[in-house]
Design an enzyme around this catalytic site. Structure first.
Site, PDB file in Angstrom:
ATOM      1  N   ASN A 150      38.810  36.141  47.041  1.00  0.00           N
ATOM      2  CA  ASN A 150      39.127  34.860  46.401  1.00  0.00           C
ATOM      3  C   ASN A 150      40.283  34.107  47.060  1.00  0.00           C
ATOM      4  O   ASN A 150      40.280  32.878  47.107  1.00  0.00           O
ATOM      5  CB  ASN A 150      39.377  35.054  44.900  1.00  0.00           C
ATOM      6  CG  ASN A 150      40.566  35.929  44.616  1.00  0.00           C
ATOM      7  OD1 ASN A 150      40.860  36.849  45.360  1.00  0.00           O
ATOM      8  ND2 ASN A 150      41.265  35.633  43.556  1.00  0.00           N
ATOM      9  N   GLU A 248      45.858  46.099  41.755  1.00  0.00           N
ATOM     10  CA  GLU A 248      45.920  44.755  41.143  1.00  0.00           C
ATOM     11  C   GLU A 248      44.493  44.365  40.817  1.00  0.00           C
ATOM     12  O   GLU A 248      43.701  44.086  41.725  1.00  0.00           O
ATOM     13  CB  GLU A 248      46.535  43.748  42.127  1.00  0.00           C
ATOM     14  CG  GLU A 248      47.916  44.119  42.631  1.00  0.00           C
ATOM     15  CD  GLU A 248      48.957  44.138  41.531  1.00  0.00           C
ATOM     16  OE1 GLU A 248      48.758  43.462  40.503  1.00  0.00           O
ATOM     17  OE2 GLU A 248      49.955  44.844  41.686  1.00  0.00           O
ATOM     18  N   CYS A 282      42.504  35.344  40.069  1.00  0.00           N
ATOM     19  CA  CYS A 282      42.696  36.371  39.033  1.00  0.00           C
ATOM     20  C   CYS A 282      43.611  35.878  37.922  1.00  0.00           C
ATOM     21  O   CYS A 282      43.554  36.356  36.805  1.00  0.00           O
ATOM     22  CB  CYS A 282      43.263  37.630  39.667  1.00  0.00           C
ATOM     23  SG  CYS A 282      44.778  37.297  40.586  1.00  0.00           S
ATOM     24  N   GLU A 461      53.502  44.351  42.727  1.00  0.00           N
ATOM     25  CA  GLU A 461      53.753  43.838  44.072  1.00  0.00           C
ATOM     26  C   GLU A 461      54.907  42.841  43.980  1.00  0.00           C
ATOM     27  O   GLU A 461      55.440  42.584  42.909  1.00  0.00           O
ATOM     28  CB  GLU A 461      52.499  43.151  44.599  1.00  0.00           C
ATOM     29  CG  GLU A 461      51.317  44.096  44.718  1.00  0.00           C
ATOM     30  CD  GLU A 461      50.105  43.453  45.385  1.00  0.00           C
ATOM     31  OE1 GLU A 461      49.754  42.327  45.010  1.00  0.00           O
ATOM     32  OE2 GLU A 461      49.523  44.090  46.277  1.00  0.00           O
TER      33      GLU A 461
HETATM   34  P1  NAD Z   1      35.909  43.947  44.720  1.00  0.00           P
HETATM   35  O1  NAD Z   1      36.551  45.008  43.909  1.00  0.00           O
HETATM   36  O2  NAD Z   1      34.427  43.884  44.733  1.00  0.00           O
HETATM   37  O3  NAD Z   1      36.336  44.053  46.254  1.00  0.00           O
HETATM   38  C1  NAD Z   1      37.679  44.001  46.664  1.00  0.00           C
HETATM   39  C2  NAD Z   1      37.825  44.749  47.972  1.00  0.00           C
HETATM   40  O4  NAD Z   1      37.546  46.121  47.749  1.00  0.00           O
HETATM   41  C3  NAD Z   1      36.855  44.305  49.065  1.00  0.00           C
HETATM   42  O5  NAD Z   1      37.503  44.378  50.312  1.00  0.00           O
HETATM   43  C4  NAD Z   1      35.755  45.341  48.982  1.00  0.00           C
HETATM   44  O6  NAD Z   1      35.055  45.523  50.190  1.00  0.00           O
HETATM   45  C5  NAD Z   1      36.549  46.579  48.647  1.00  0.00           C
HETATM   46  N1  NAD Z   1      35.784  47.618  47.958  1.00  0.00           N
HETATM   47  C6  NAD Z   1      34.689  47.472  47.164  1.00  0.00           C
HETATM   48  N2  NAD Z   1      34.287  48.669  46.702  1.00  0.00           N
HETATM   49  C7  NAD Z   1      35.135  49.595  47.208  1.00  0.00           C
HETATM   50  C8  NAD Z   1      35.252  51.005  47.083  1.00  0.00           C
HETATM   51  N3  NAD Z   1      34.405  51.693  46.317  1.00  0.00           N
HETATM   52  N4  NAD Z   1      36.264  51.641  47.729  1.00  0.00           N
HETATM   53  C9  NAD Z   1      37.143  50.940  48.475  1.00  0.00           C
HETATM   54  N5  NAD Z   1      37.084  49.595  48.638  1.00  0.00           N
HETATM   55  C10 NAD Z   1      36.094  48.934  48.006  1.00  0.00           C
HETATM   56  O7  NAD Z   1      36.564  42.595  44.218  1.00  0.00           O
HETATM   57  P2  NAD Z   1      36.200  41.124  44.674  1.00  0.00           P
HETATM   58  O8  NAD Z   1      34.894  40.787  44.017  1.00  0.00           O
HETATM   59  O9  NAD Z   1      36.349  41.000  46.137  1.00  0.00           O
HETATM   60  O10 NAD Z   1      37.393  40.284  44.000  1.00  0.00           O
HETATM   61  C11 NAD Z   1      37.335  39.792  42.712  1.00  0.00           C
HETATM   62  C12 NAD Z   1      38.139  40.647  41.765  1.00  0.00           C
HETATM   63  O11 NAD Z   1      39.472  40.784  42.248  1.00  0.00           O
HETATM   64  C13 NAD Z   1      38.262  40.040  40.400  1.00  0.00           C
HETATM   65  O12 NAD Z   1      38.071  41.026  39.428  1.00  0.00           O
HETATM   66  C14 NAD Z   1      39.697  39.519  40.360  1.00  0.00           C
HETATM   67  O13 NAD Z   1      40.258  39.421  39.085  1.00  0.00           O
HETATM   68  C15 NAD Z   1      40.387  40.544  41.189  1.00  0.00           C
HETATM   69  N6  NAD Z   1      41.657  40.041  41.714  1.00  0.00           N
HETATM   70  C16 NAD Z   1      42.826  40.521  41.192  1.00  0.00           C
HETATM   71  C17 NAD Z   1      44.052  40.040  41.646  1.00  0.00           C
HETATM   72  C18 NAD Z   1      45.363  40.559  41.086  1.00  0.00           C
HETATM   73  O14 NAD Z   1      46.406  40.272  41.665  1.00  0.00           O
HETATM   74  N7  NAD Z   1      45.343  41.317  40.002  1.00  0.00           N
HETATM   75  C19 NAD Z   1      44.071  39.070  42.653  1.00  0.00           C
HETATM   76  C20 NAD Z   1      42.867  38.598  43.160  1.00  0.00           C
HETATM   77  C21 NAD Z   1      41.651  39.107  42.692  1.00  0.00           C
END
Ligand code: NAD
Length: 481
Positions: A150, A248, A282, A461
């Site tokens: 995102n 996060e 997020c 963080e």
């Molecule tokens: P995601 O969890 O699908 O993927 C995030 C990252 O993790 C990607 O690089 C992905 O390839 C990797 N990944 C996926 N499965 C994995 C596994 N089993 N092991 C290791 N790595 C893996 O999330 P997304 O769809 O890319 O992002 C959206 C989500 O992120 C939303 O839920 C949003 O709220 C959250 N988010 C949180 C914050 C925060 O600061 N809390 C900030 C931005 C986004």
């Protein structure tokens, strides 16, 4: 079709097995680049390169490490327009947002931790019994940084900058959905002459490349930002190996509007909090709780603003609402609209896929959507949608507002609007959220702790918190006569 490469040991390389994944432009729905479909072997190679670089990098004076980060910041700043265009193309976000937020924030992340590197200090505790303790903080070694789609370069640099500043070597795995700016950043590292292996970038799928990174025996810590389910998987793999973990995760953030708010900014900022980056931040406020006596006036003004948002080609500098990041994500968000209807919700505006003309005719656009008449406990009000969809919920008392705000499994952020200072402090102290904004939203100071409670994650963080996470503390106790 551009082929992107991994960045391992200072070189741009393909995956060892030679496979590729397609990278799509959300505004057109067309594949326009390919990334390496990396496996365990690529992660092994990257970790080996990082281990090789670690003795030199960790022994480099902190001020020197800071200079490298400053050098990278200057290159990102030089390429701001190019990177903003690449980010917009890759993620569907409005280029105006990438120019004003994503890329400037990446520069700020690098500069902030460049300076912090030389200012980080550890504690000392004197004992009355005639002894003194001091704490040594050393880099961990090789660490893994996994980032989402995102805010691609923004969150990528938010992780790698403190990790490198603290003296670690990094293997980073950016999202496979938005890999472009991490790749361009690899090219800037080569241009800067960053020592080989200090930073490595491995592209590929989460369950393949990501899992290999999480499970690697020589990776000492994982800093992860992404979905809560992914965080659960990562925690279950990393915890038995006793790795340090920073998670996060998702959110379902409330915006709480009291009748005694300053009306104009509370409406305009609630719209910004709801729909920035198509609601794919997020920290976006997706449940808007409004005191009943103000409800109708607020609702009508809010919906009018939302209907006026300019949707269009993300590369057009006037666009305020771009495309959603992927076809599956668009379908997921549209699925929530159907759910909201089944749960008895009334769609006040939006609710459909948006059809654009010209080059965006097949893009993944969605009308900004506002829904009312849903109970706080229904699935639409409990689950993270992560798109341009918000609900409006009236409340009668301060206690009820707090109950609704805290009544989800998440606890990332909240914003509240009131001109009553006592109320602001009172309510803020009762909110179960890691970040609470009063009469503002997403006003960020990089020194403050950033992270969530409950299912929004663990660890913080930002500022010293990040440098503490990326170092190991050892206490030395000296008794004197
Ligand atoms: P995601 O969890 O699908 O993927 C995030 C990252 O993790 C990607 O690089 C992905 O390839 C990797 N990944 C996926 N499965 C994995 C596994 N089993 N092991 C290791 N790595 C893996 O999330 P997304 O769809 O890319 O992002 C959206 C989500 O992120 C939303 O839920 C949003 O709220 C959250 N988010 C949180 C914050 C925060 O600061 N809390 C900030 C931005 C986004």
């Amino acid at each position: 079709m551009k082929n992107l490469s991994n960045y391992i040991g200072g070189k741009l390389v393909s995956s060892a097995a030679g496979g590729w994944l397609e990278d799509f432009e959300p505004a057109t729905g067309q594949a326009y680049a390919r990334i390496p479909d990396s496996h365990k072997t690529d992660i092994d190679n990257a970790v080996a390169a990082a281990q090789h670089a670690f003795p030199g990098w960790s022994a480099t004076p902190a001020a020197e490490r800071g200079k490298w980060l400053h050098k990278l910041a200057a290159l990102v700043e030089r390429d701001l327009e190019n990177l903003a265009r690449a980010e917009s193309l890759d993620s569907g976000k409005p280029i105006a947002l990438a120019r004003s937020l994503d890329i400037p924030r990446a520069v700020a992340n690098l500069r902030f931790f460049a300076a912090a590197a030389s200012q980080f200090a550890s504690e000392s505790h004197a004992m009355e019994s005639g002894a003194i303790n001091y704490t040594l903080r050393s880099p961990l070694g090789v660490v893994g940084c996994i980032s989402p789609w995102n805010l691609p370069l923004y969150l990528f640099t938010w992780k790698i900058a403190p990790a490198l500043a603290a003296g670690n070597c990094v293997v980073a795995k950016p999202s496979e959905i938005t890999p472009m700016t991490a790749f361009l950043f690899s090219e800037l590292c080569i241009e800067a002459g960053l020592p080989a292996g200090v930073l490595n970038v491995v592209h590929g799928l989460g369950p393949k490349a990501g899992t290999a990174l999480v499970e690697h025996a020589d990776v000492k810590a994982i800093s992860f930002t992404g979905g809560t389910n992914t965080g659960t998987d990562i925690a279950s793999r990393a915890a038995p190996k006793f790795k340090k973990l920073s998670l996060e995760l998702g959110g379902k953030n409330p915006t709480i509007v009291f009748a005694d708010c300053d009306f104009e900014p509370s409406v305009s900022e609630s719209v910004r909090a709801a729909f920035s980056n198509q609601g794919e931040i997020c920290l976006c406020g997706s449940r808007i709780l409004v005191e009943r006596s103000l409800y109708t006036r607020f609702r009508d003004a809010f919906v009018a603003r939302v209907q006026a948002l300019r949707q269009g080609d993300p590369l057009d500098g006037r666009t305020e609402q771009g495309a959603l990041v992927s076809e599956p994500h668009l379908q997921k968000v549209l699925g929530y609209i159907e759910l909201a209807k089944k749960e008895g919700g009334t769609i006040l505006c939006g609710g459909r896929r948006a059809q654009l003309d010209g080059r965006c005719a097949n893009g993944w656009f969605m009308e900004p959507t506002v829904i009312e008449n849903l109970p706080p406990g229904c699935r639409t009000n409990q689950e993270e949608i992560f798109g341009p969809v918000v609900t409006l919920i009236p409340f009668d008392t301060e206690e009820q507002a707090i109950g609704y705000a805290n009544g989800t499994p998440y606890g990332l952020a909240a914003s509240l609007w009131s001109e009553n200072t006592s109320r602001c402090h009172r309510v803020a102290a009762k909110l179960e959220a890691g970040l609470i904004w009063v009469n503002c939203w997403m006003l960020r100071d990089l020194r403050v702790p950033m992270g969530g409670v409950k299912q929004s994650g663990s660890g913080r963080e930002g500022g010293w918190e990040a440098l503490r996470f990326f170092t190991e503390a050892r206490n030395v106790c000296i008794k004197y006569a």
